[in-house]
Motif scaffolding. Structure first.
Motif, PDB file in Angstrom:
ATOM      1  N   GLY A  63       0.832  -1.203   0.000  1.00 19.16           N
ATOM      2  CA  GLY A  63       0.000   0.000   0.000  1.00 19.16           C
ATOM      3  C   GLY A  63       0.859   1.242   0.000  1.00 19.16           C
ATOM      4  N   ALA A  64       1.922   1.218  -0.807  1.00 18.41           N
ATOM      5  CA  ALA A  64       2.939   2.274  -0.790  1.00 18.41           C
ATOM      6  C   ALA A  64       2.503   3.573  -1.452  1.00 18.41           C
ATOM      7  CB  ALA A  64       4.221   1.764  -1.451  1.00 18.41           C
ATOM      8  N   GLY A  65       1.412   3.556  -2.194  1.00 21.05           N
ATOM      9  CA  GLY A  65       0.960   4.792  -2.841  1.00 21.05           C
ATOM     10  C   GLY A  65       2.012   5.357  -3.771  1.00 21.05           C
ATOM     11  N   THR A  66       2.459   6.558  -3.504  1.00 24.59           N
ATOM     12  CA  THR A  66       3.454   7.218  -4.357  1.00 24.59           C
ATOM     13  C   THR A  66       4.892   6.891  -3.967  1.00 24.59           C
ATOM     14  OG1 THR A  66       3.466   9.197  -2.956  1.00 24.59           O
ATOM     15  CG2 THR A  66       1.888   9.167  -4.807  1.00 24.59           C
ATOM     16  N   GLY A  67       5.077   6.074  -2.915  1.00 29.08           N
ATOM     17  CA  GLY A  67       6.417   5.694  -2.483  1.00 29.08           C
ATOM     18  C   GLY A  67       7.070   6.675  -1.521  1.00 29.08           C
ATOM     19  N   TYR A  68       6.270   7.535  -0.889  1.00 27.17           N
ATOM     20  CA  TYR A  68       6.839   8.561  -0.009  1.00 27.17           C
ATOM     21  C   TYR A  68       7.562   7.957   1.199  1.00 27.17           C
ATOM     22  CZ  TYR A  68       7.407  12.858   2.635  1.00 27.17           C
ATOM     23  OH  TYR A  68       7.948  13.914   3.325  1.00 27.17           O
ATOM     24  N   TRP A  69       6.910   7.021   1.908  1.00 26.87           N
ATOM     25  CA  TRP A  69       7.561   6.404   3.063  1.00 26.87           C
ATOM     26  C   TRP A  69       8.807   5.653   2.617  1.00 26.87           C
ATOM     27  CZ3 TRP A  69       5.989   5.565   8.408  1.00 26.87           C
ATOM     28  CH2 TRP A  69       4.927   6.384   8.811  1.00 26.87           C
ATOM     29  N   ALA A  70       8.745   4.968   1.481  1.00 25.54           N
ATOM     30  CA  ALA A  70       9.917   4.254   0.956  1.00 25.54           C
ATOM     31  C   ALA A  70      11.059   5.235   0.704  1.00 25.54           C
ATOM     32  CB  ALA A  70       9.549   3.498  -0.328  1.00 25.54           C
ATOM     33  N   TRP A  71      10.741   6.392   0.167  1.00 24.65           N
ATOM     34  CA  TRP A  71      11.759   7.420  -0.094  1.00 24.65           C
ATOM     35  C   TRP A  71      12.394   7.892   1.216  1.00 24.65           C
ATOM     36  CZ3 TRP A  71      11.344  12.895   0.869  1.00 24.65           C
ATOM     37  CH2 TRP A  71      12.396  13.641   0.336  1.00 24.65           C
ATOM     38  N   LEU A  72      11.564   8.116   2.229  1.00 27.47           N
ATOM     39  CA  LEU A  72      12.095   8.529   3.521  1.00 27.47           C
ATOM     40  C   LEU A  72      13.022   7.450   4.095  1.00 27.47           C
ATOM     41  CD1 LEU A  72       8.878  10.053   5.138  1.00 27.47           C
ATOM     42  CD2 LEU A  72      10.832  11.311   4.230  1.00 27.47           C
ATOM     43  N   LEU A  73      12.593   6.199   4.016  1.00 19.46           N
ATOM     44  CA  LEU A  73      13.422   5.109   4.534  1.00 19.46           C
ATOM     45  C   LEU A  73      14.712   4.957   3.745  1.00 19.46           C
ATOM     46  CD1 LEU A  73      10.570   2.616   5.337  1.00 19.46           C
ATOM     47  CD2 LEU A  73      12.236   3.513   6.991  1.00 19.46           C
ATOM     48  N   SER A  74      14.669   5.224   2.456  1.00 23.90           N
ATOM     49  CA  SER A  74      15.892   5.122   1.652  1.00 23.90           C
ATOM     50  C   SER A  74      16.942   6.129   2.119  1.00 23.90           C
ATOM     51  CB  SER A  74      15.587   5.310   0.163  1.00 23.90           C
ATOM     52  OG  SER A  74      15.308   6.660  -0.139  1.00 23.90           O
ATOM     53  N   GLN A  75      16.488   7.238   2.689  1.00 24.03           N
ATOM     54  CA  GLN A  75      17.425   8.223   3.229  1.00 24.03           C
ATOM     55  C   GLN A  75      18.142   7.689   4.473  1.00 24.03           C
ATOM     56  OE1 GLN A  75      16.016  12.403   3.353  1.00 24.03           O
ATOM     57  NE2 GLN A  75      14.149  11.577   2.466  1.00 24.03           N
ATOM     58  N   LYS A  76      17.591   6.638   5.047  1.00 21.21           N
ATOM     59  CA  LYS A  76      18.198   5.974   6.207  1.00 21.21           C
ATOM     60  C   LYS A  76      18.919   4.692   5.763  1.00 21.21           C
ATOM     61  CE  LYS A  76      16.791   8.431   9.780  1.00 21.21           C
ATOM     62  NZ  LYS A  76      17.728   8.951  10.763  1.00 21.21           N
ATOM     63  N   SER A  77      19.181   4.574   4.467  1.00 27.06           N
ATOM     64  CA  SER A  77      19.870   3.408   3.895  1.00 27.06           C
ATOM     65  C   SER A  77      19.086   2.106   4.061  1.00 27.06           C
ATOM     66  CB  SER A  77      21.279   3.261   4.480  1.00 27.06           C
ATOM     67  OG  SER A  77      22.038   4.407   4.179  1.00 27.06           O
ATOM     68  N   VAL A  78      17.761   2.202   4.080  1.00 25.68           N
ATOM     69  CA  VAL A  78      16.912   1.020   4.117  1.00 25.68           C
ATOM     70  C   VAL A  78      16.459   0.739   2.689  1.00 25.68           C
ATOM     71  CG1 VAL A  78      14.740   0.048   4.984  1.00 25.68           C
ATOM     72  CG2 VAL A  78      16.127   1.533   6.463  1.00 25.68           C
ATOM     73  N   ALA A  79      16.649  -0.506   2.238  1.00 28.05           N
ATOM     74  CA  ALA A  79      16.186  -0.928   0.909  1.00 28.05           C
ATOM     75  C   ALA A  79      14.719  -1.328   1.030  1.00 28.05           C
ATOM     76  CB  ALA A  79      17.019  -2.090   0.405  1.00 28.05           C
ATOM     77  N   VAL A  80      13.844  -0.625   0.322  1.00 27.23           N
ATOM     78  CA  VAL A  80      12.409  -0.873   0.415  1.00 27.23           C
ATOM     79  C   VAL A  80      11.905  -1.430  -0.915  1.00 27.23           C
ATOM     80  CG1 VAL A  80      10.134   0.131   0.856  1.00 27.23           C
ATOM     81  CG2 VAL A  80      12.157   1.044   2.039  1.00 27.23           C
ATOM     82  N   THR A  81      11.201  -2.558  -0.838  1.00 23.63           N
ATOM     83  CA  THR A  81      10.457  -3.071  -1.975  1.00 23.63           C
ATOM     84  C   THR A  81       9.018  -2.642  -1.732  1.00 23.63           C
ATOM     85  OG1 THR A  81      11.943  -4.967  -2.159  1.00 23.63           O
ATOM     86  CG2 THR A  81       9.826  -5.113  -3.309  1.00 23.63           C
ATOM     87  N   ALA A  82       8.530  -1.717  -2.555  1.00 21.59           N
ATOM     88  CA  ALA A  82       7.220  -1.095  -2.331  1.00 21.59           C
ATOM     89  C   ALA A  82       6.203  -1.613  -3.338  1.00 21.59           C
ATOM     90  CB  ALA A  82       7.356   0.417  -2.445  1.00 21.59           C
ATOM     91  N   TYR A  83       5.000  -1.930  -2.847  1.00 20.98           N
ATOM     92  CA  TYR A  83       3.900  -2.415  -3.683  1.00 20.98           C
ATOM     93  C   TYR A  83       2.658  -1.559  -3.482  1.00 20.98           C
ATOM     94  CZ  TYR A  83       6.434  -6.843  -4.227  1.00 20.98           C
ATOM     95  OH  TYR A  83       7.374  -7.800  -4.518  1.00 20.98           O
ATOM     96  N   ASP A  84       1.870  -1.453  -4.536  1.00 20.56           N
ATOM     97  CA  ASP A  84       0.556  -0.817  -4.455  1.00 20.56           C
ATOM     98  C   ASP A  84      -0.299  -1.383  -5.576  1.00 20.56           C
ATOM     99  OD1 ASP A  84      -0.567   1.835  -2.892  1.00 20.56           O
ATOM    100  OD2 ASP A  84      -1.589   1.477  -4.787  1.00 20.56           O
ATOM    101  N   GLN A  85      -1.607  -1.444  -5.364  1.00 17.63           N
ATOM    102  CA  GLN A  85      -2.501  -1.941  -6.407  1.00 17.63           C
ATOM    103  C   GLN A  85      -2.639  -0.954  -7.550  1.00 17.63           C
ATOM    104  OE1 GLN A  85      -6.143  -3.353  -4.616  1.00 17.63           O
ATOM    105  NE2 GLN A  85      -5.091  -5.104  -3.714  1.00 17.63           N
TER     106      GLN A  85
END
Length: 110
Positions: A63-85
């Motif tokens: 439920g990542a939507g536009t990927g905003y949370w994933a982008w924030l986490l990437s700034q903390k060096s977290v690799a995010v695999t994001a999905y949305d319908q």
């Protein structure tokens, strides 16, 4: 915790909400309705992003939507695999893959 995980992040959504804090309720509600689409339903705090980053360096977001949370986490060096319908929603903060709950089975450790 690595030095990358402890550094401050850019978070324009939280910055906007901070600026609106002293404004009338009707203005804040109207702004929130406009900001949900490009950012997220929840306004992520630095503490929330830090708490997730401390769980590990890889995250699956459903439920990542536009990927905003994933982008924030990437700034903390977290690799995010994001999905949305509906992954083709602009703006695009980070790539979001098409998928629903069934896609989570690809990431099962069990």
């Amino acid at each position: 915790m690595t030095s990358a995980q402890s550094r401050c992040i850019q978070n324009p959504y939280l910055d906007l909400f901070t600026l609106l804090a002293d404004q009338p309720d009707d203005l804040r509600r109207a702004a929130r309705k406009k900001l949900i689409w490009p950012f997220a339903w929840a306004v992520p705090t630095s503490e929330a992003i830090q708490a997730i980053a401390e769980l590990g360096d890889r995250v699956v977001e459903m439920g990542a939507g536009t990927g905003y949370w994933a982008w924030l986490l990437s700034q903390k060096s977290v690799a995010v695999t994001a999905y949305d319908q509906a992954p083709d929603q602009p703006p695009r903060w980070l790539p979001v893959l098409p998928g629903g709950p069934k896609a989570l089975s690809d990431h099962s450790s069990a």
